[in-house]
Design a protein around this motif. Sequence first.
Motif, mmCIF file in Angstrom:
data_model
loop_
_atom_site.group_PDB
_atom_site.id
_atom_site.type_symbol
_atom_site.label_atom_id
_atom_site.label_comp_id
_atom_site.label_asym_id
_atom_site.label_seq_id
_atom_site.Cartn_x
_atom_site.Cartn_y
_atom_site.Cartn_z
ATOM 1 N N GLY A 47 0.828 -1.186 0.067
ATOM 2 C CA GLY A 47 -0.012 0.007 0.002
ATOM 3 C C GLY A 47 0.849 1.247 0.083
ATOM 4 N N ALA A 48 2.045 1.086 0.177
ATOM 5 C CA ALA A 48 3.098 2.235 0.032
ATOM 6 C C ALA A 48 3.362 2.637 -1.453
ATOM 7 C CB ALA A 48 4.408 1.889 0.739
ATOM 8 N N PHE A 49 3.595 3.994 -1.495
ATOM 9 C CA PHE A 49 3.914 4.661 -2.784
ATOM 10 C C PHE A 49 5.345 4.735 -3.213
ATOM 11 C CE2 PHE A 49 -0.281 5.972 -2.084
ATOM 12 C CZ PHE A 49 -0.798 6.201 -3.588
ATOM 13 N N ALA A 50 5.886 4.007 -3.973
ATOM 14 C CA ALA A 50 7.075 4.454 -4.628
ATOM 15 C C ALA A 50 7.275 5.900 -4.681
ATOM 16 C CB ALA A 50 7.684 3.430 -5.776
ATOM 17 N N ILE A 51 8.245 6.464 -4.782
ATOM 18 C CA ILE A 51 8.326 7.684 -4.782
ATOM 19 C C ILE A 51 8.968 8.388 -6.029
ATOM 20 C CG2 ILE A 51 9.643 9.793 -3.663
ATOM 21 C CD1 ILE A 51 9.325 8.000 -0.993
ATOM 22 N N HIS A 52 10.139 7.898 -6.411
ATOM 23 C CA HIS A 52 10.791 8.369 -7.686
ATOM 24 C C HIS A 52 10.423 7.517 -8.963
ATOM 25 C CE1 HIS A 52 13.359 11.551 -6.018
ATOM 26 N NE2 HIS A 52 13.372 10.737 -4.927
ATOM 27 N N PHE A 53 9.895 8.048 -10.151
ATOM 28 C CA PHE A 53 9.545 7.336 -11.296
ATOM 29 C C PHE A 53 10.592 6.701 -11.830
ATOM 30 C CE2 PHE A 53 6.338 10.705 -11.089
ATOM 31 C CZ PHE A 53 5.050 9.941 -11.281
ATOM 32 N N GLY A 54 10.445 5.053 -11.947
ATOM 33 C CA GLY A 54 11.417 4.279 -12.393
ATOM 34 C C GLY A 54 12.350 3.689 -11.225
ATOM 35 N N SER A 55 11.694 3.806 -10.060
ATOM 36 C CA SER A 55 12.455 3.331 -8.833
ATOM 37 C C SER A 55 11.291 2.744 -8.068
ATOM 38 C CB SER A 55 13.310 4.206 -8.122
ATOM 39 O OG SER A 55 13.419 3.818 -6.679
ATOM 40 N N ASP A 56 11.625 1.691 -7.193
ATOM 41 C CA ASP A 56 10.543 1.075 -6.274
ATOM 42 C C ASP A 56 10.802 1.393 -5.105
ATOM 43 O OD1 ASP A 56 12.894 -0.657 -5.833
ATOM 44 O OD2 ASP A 56 11.885 -2.404 -6.375
ATOM 45 N N ASP A 57 11.653 2.144 -4.588
ATOM 46 C CA ASP A 57 12.056 2.710 -3.327
ATOM 47 C C ASP A 57 10.949 3.715 -2.517
ATOM 48 O OD1 ASP A 57 13.820 3.468 -1.077
ATOM 49 O OD2 ASP A 57 14.086 5.256 -1.792
ATOM 50 N N ILE A 58 10.427 3.035 -1.495
ATOM 51 C CA ILE A 58 9.359 3.708 -1.009
ATOM 52 C C ILE A 58 9.725 4.629 0.341
ATOM 53 C CG2 ILE A 58 7.797 1.841 -1.551
ATOM 54 C CD1 ILE A 58 8.018 0.892 1.362
ATOM 55 N N PHE A 59 11.084 4.822 0.668
ATOM 56 C CA PHE A 59 11.543 5.225 1.802
ATOM 57 C C PHE A 59 12.451 6.651 1.578
ATOM 58 C CE2 PHE A 59 11.484 0.605 2.816
ATOM 59 C CZ PHE A 59 10.508 0.741 4.064
ATOM 60 N N ARG A 60 12.699 6.993 0.482
ATOM 61 C CA ARG A 60 13.682 8.190 0.432
ATOM 62 C C ARG A 60 12.675 9.200 0.297
ATOM 63 N NH1 ARG A 60 16.746 10.233 -4.223
ATOM 64 N NH2 ARG A 60 16.217 8.350 -5.300
ATOM 65 N N GLY A 61 12.596 10.044 1.296
ATOM 66 C CA GLY A 61 11.671 11.225 1.280
ATOM 67 C C GLY A 61 10.120 10.897 1.690
ATOM 68 N N ILE A 62 10.143 9.743 2.387
ATOM 69 C CA ILE A 62 8.838 9.135 2.830
ATOM 70 C C ILE A 62 8.096 10.328 3.712
ATOM 71 C CG2 ILE A 62 9.429 8.066 4.964
ATOM 72 C CD1 ILE A 62 7.467 5.630 4.138
ATOM 73 N N GLU A 63 9.031 11.004 4.497
ATOM 74 C CA GLU A 63 8.372 11.944 5.274
ATOM 75 C C GLU A 63 7.655 13.046 4.531
ATOM 76 O OE1 GLU A 63 11.987 10.430 6.796
ATOM 77 O OE2 GLU A 63 11.522 11.332 4.912
ATOM 78 N N PHE A 64 7.725 13.438 3.316
ATOM 79 C CA PHE A 64 7.104 14.467 2.634
ATOM 80 C C PHE A 64 6.037 13.749 1.246
ATOM 81 C CE2 PHE A 64 10.966 15.964 4.287
ATOM 82 C CZ PHE A 64 10.794 16.991 4.978
ATOM 83 N N TYR A 65 6.974 13.091 0.255
ATOM 84 C CA TYR A 65 6.284 12.879 -0.763
ATOM 85 C C TYR A 65 5.175 12.113 -1.103
ATOM 86 C CZ TYR A 65 10.982 15.024 -2.127
ATOM 87 O OH TYR A 65 11.953 15.472 -2.123
ATOM 88 N N PRO A 66 4.994 11.026 -0.304
ATOM 89 C CA PRO A 66 3.860 10.407 -0.487
ATOM 90 C C PRO A 66 2.548 11.113 0.169
ATOM 91 C CG PRO A 66 5.572 8.839 0.563
ATOM 92 C CD PRO A 66 6.070 10.188 0.505
ATOM 93 N N GLY A 67 2.739 11.791 1.469
ATOM 94 C CA GLY A 67 1.819 12.486 1.737
ATOM 95 C C GLY A 67 1.389 13.662 0.724
ATOM 96 N N GLU A 68 2.218 14.320 0.058
ATOM 97 C CA GLU A 68 1.948 15.308 -0.876
ATOM 98 C C GLU A 68 0.903 14.649 -2.083
ATOM 99 O OE1 GLU A 68 6.058 17.733 0.269
ATOM 100 O OE2 GLU A 68 5.751 16.626 -1.581
#
Length: 305
Positions: free
Chosen positions: A66-87
């Motif tokens: 249910g988490a969102f990957a943050i950068h297109f082309g990557s499956d990383d869900i943690f780098r920037g998790i404090e900001f980007y998924p909420g936005e």
Amino acid sequence: LDANGHACAAIPSTHLLESSNVAHSAFLSLATNGALRLGLSSASLEEVPVDSLIRGILGMQQQDSGAFAIHFGSDDIFRGIEFYPGEAMLAMMDTYELSLSTKHVVSTDTQEAILAAMNKAFLFYSNYYRQGNVEEHYTSFFANWQVQSFARLFDVLRAQEKSSLSFEVANYIFELCNAVISSRPWRDLLKGRWNHLSTVEIACGLEALAEGTRVATVQESNSAQVYWQIMERPVSFLSAVQNQVPSGASAGSGGLGHALKMSEQRLDVTGHAVNALIKLYKVHQDLLVEHAANLAVPPDCDQKR
């Protein structure tokens, strides 16, 4: 196209001069939604394909967690998790809300996909927070975007009379708001120790608390009175920061900078502060108009601030 044949879009990294991520799509969607609400551009949906941008964000959600990957082309869900998924989730819910009153913003399929994604995301991000994964110095920022996003989901769930899930979402919102109040910067704020405070940290926390107060009021929760009792301090602090730049300054005035003793003005800091104050003012006005029985009554305050 996604697996169901829906068009997906993202802003090319070459245009951004950095790696494209869900937050870029989110803010372009939010800006377009704002333009549509204000009637600034009837062609906005042709110029900015909101449905495709939202579909692009939806396509970044991991189906298992249910988490969102943050950068297109990557499956990383943690780098920037404090900001980007909420936005990104705020943009999704804002688009959903707009689509209820404005035709052709997104398709019915996308409306349904947004709510399904938000329900799944709630389980991940609430558990992520409750497991102690958010460091204290990120509390106001994480809480801000999470509360703004899930407060919108709360509204939808309540309208759909899904009381059990709406109660769970409200409790998560209150947990985040309480964490803001108990964080070190906010403890210093409430004790009057202002000189070293970061303006954006207080403004972001106030954005969360304004939404949390609204949800608590609707829920008839005691948290509403708790939040109202401390509102004078953050409002006074933001006013003091704003007053660091004298009226009539050559660069203009009215903006806010990073700290109390800095006579700078920043768009990002000012945006958070203005949004927080407008939200708080609206909650206060709604209470005065409704005179709802058994709801927390806001204290007298100087609304000219």
